[in-house]
Design a protein around this motif. Structure first.
Motif, PDB file in Angstrom:
ATOM      1  N   ALA A  42       0.841  -1.196   0.000  1.00 32.12           N
ATOM      2  CA  ALA A  42       0.000   0.000   0.000  1.00 32.12           C
ATOM      3  C   ALA A  42       0.880   1.251   0.000  1.00 32.12           C
ATOM      4  O   ALA A  42       0.576   2.231  -0.699  1.00 32.12           O
ATOM      5  CB  ALA A  42      -0.923   0.001   1.217  1.00 32.12           C
ATOM      6  N   GLY A  43       1.985   1.212   0.741  1.00 38.59           N
ATOM      7  CA  GLY A  43       2.923   2.338   0.763  1.00 38.59           C
ATOM      8  C   GLY A  43       3.518   2.604  -0.597  1.00 38.59           C
ATOM      9  O   GLY A  43       3.655   3.766  -1.023  1.00 38.59           O
ATOM     10  N   SER A  44       3.848   1.555  -1.331  1.00 34.74           N
ATOM     11  CA  SER A  44       4.414   1.753  -2.671  1.00 34.74           C
ATOM     12  C   SER A  44       3.352   2.320  -3.609  1.00 34.74           C
ATOM     13  O   SER A  44       3.648   3.171  -4.456  1.00 34.74           O
ATOM     14  CB  SER A  44       5.008   0.457  -3.216  1.00 34.74           C
ATOM     15  N   PHE A  45       2.116   1.891  -3.446  1.00 33.22           N
ATOM     16  CA  PHE A  45       1.020   2.437  -4.253  1.00 33.22           C
ATOM     17  C   PHE A  45       0.817   3.917  -3.920  1.00 33.22           C
ATOM     18  O   PHE A  45       0.615   4.746  -4.820  1.00 33.22           O
ATOM     19  CB  PHE A  45      -0.270   1.646  -3.996  1.00 33.22           C
ATOM     20  N   ILE A  46       0.912   4.261  -2.641  1.00 39.34           N
ATOM     21  CA  ILE A  46       0.773   5.665  -2.220  1.00 39.34           C
ATOM     22  C   ILE A  46       1.900   6.516  -2.811  1.00 39.34           C
ATOM     23  O   ILE A  46       1.669   7.634  -3.268  1.00 39.34           O
ATOM     24  CB  ILE A  46       0.729   5.774  -0.683  1.00 39.34           C
TER      25      ILE A  46
END
Length: 179
Positions: free
Chosen positions: A97-101
Motif C-alpha cells: 500500500a505504501g508503494s502504491f501511495i
C-alpha cells in the motif's frame, strides 16, 4: 575514473546477488518470495523516479543494477524455490500500500524527487522483517560474504554519486550501506 568506480560498484552488487541466486538454486537459501516481489516493485519505483529527476546512468548504476537483480532474484525464487502459495503478511500488505501511495503521490504532484525519497524510505522499512528475524531467532541464514560484497558495493557507489553531485544516488548508496 568515475565510470570505472560506478561499474565496479555494480559488479560487486552482481557478485553478491549471483551468490545469493546460486544459494537459491542449490536450496541453501530459501527466499521469502513476497519480500522479493515488494523489493522489485519498490526498486522499480526508485529507479524510474531517479532517472526522471536526473538522467544519470553513471551515478545511478548501483540502484539500476539493484533493481534488475531484485527482479532476477524474484524470478529465480519463483522457479527454484518451494512451490508454496505466496502469502503476504500484514506488514507486507501495508508495504505494498505504501508503494502504491508513493506512485499516487508522484502522479498527483509530479515530484519525482520526493517520490524517490519516499521509495528509498520504503526500501529501508523493508529491512525491518529481516532485522526482526535476526533479533528474535539470534541466527542468520544469510551469507556474510554476500552482505560484505553488498556493503563494499555501497561504499564504492558513493564516489560517482559525490563526483557527479547526485544527491539521490548518494542517499541510495548511504541507505544501502547503513541497512
Amino acid at each position: 575514473m568515475v565510470v570505472y568506480v560506478s561499474v565496479f560498484a555494480a559488479i560487486l552488487v552482481l557478485l553478491g546477488d549471483f551468490s545469493y541466486i546460486r544459494g537459491i538454486i542449490k536450496g541453501s537459501i530459501i527466499p521469502t518470495k513476497s519480500t522479493w516481489i515488494i523489493f522489485s516493485i519498490v526498486t522499480a519505483l526508485n529507479v524510474s523516479s531517479f532517472m526522471t529527476v536526473k538522467f544519470d546512468v553513471v551515478s545511478g548504476l548501483y540502484s539500476i543494477s539493484d533493481f534488475f537483480l531484485c527482479v532476477l532474484i524474484l524470478v529465480t525464487a519463483l522457479v527454484y524455490s518451494r512451490k508454496e502459495k505466496i502469502v503476504f503478511k500484514t506488514f507486507e500488505k501495508y508495504y505494498l500500500a505504501g508503494s502504491f501511495i508513493c506512485l499516487m503521490f508522484w502522479l498527483a504532484f509530479s515530484d519525482p524527487f520526493i517520490t524517490n525519497l519516499l521509495a528509498q524510505s520504503l526500501i529501508a522499512i523493508g529491512y525491518i522483517p529481516t532485522m526482526h528475524n535476526l533479533i528474535v531467532t539470534k541466527e542468520s541464514h544469510e551469507s556474510r560474504f554476500v552482505w560484505t560484497i553488498w556493503i563494499l558495493g555501497s561504499v564504492f557507489a558513493m564516489y560517482p554519486a559525490i563526483a557527479n553531485q547526485n544527491l539521490l544516488a548518494l542517499i541510495y548508496s548511504a541507505r544501502a550501506l547503513v541497512m
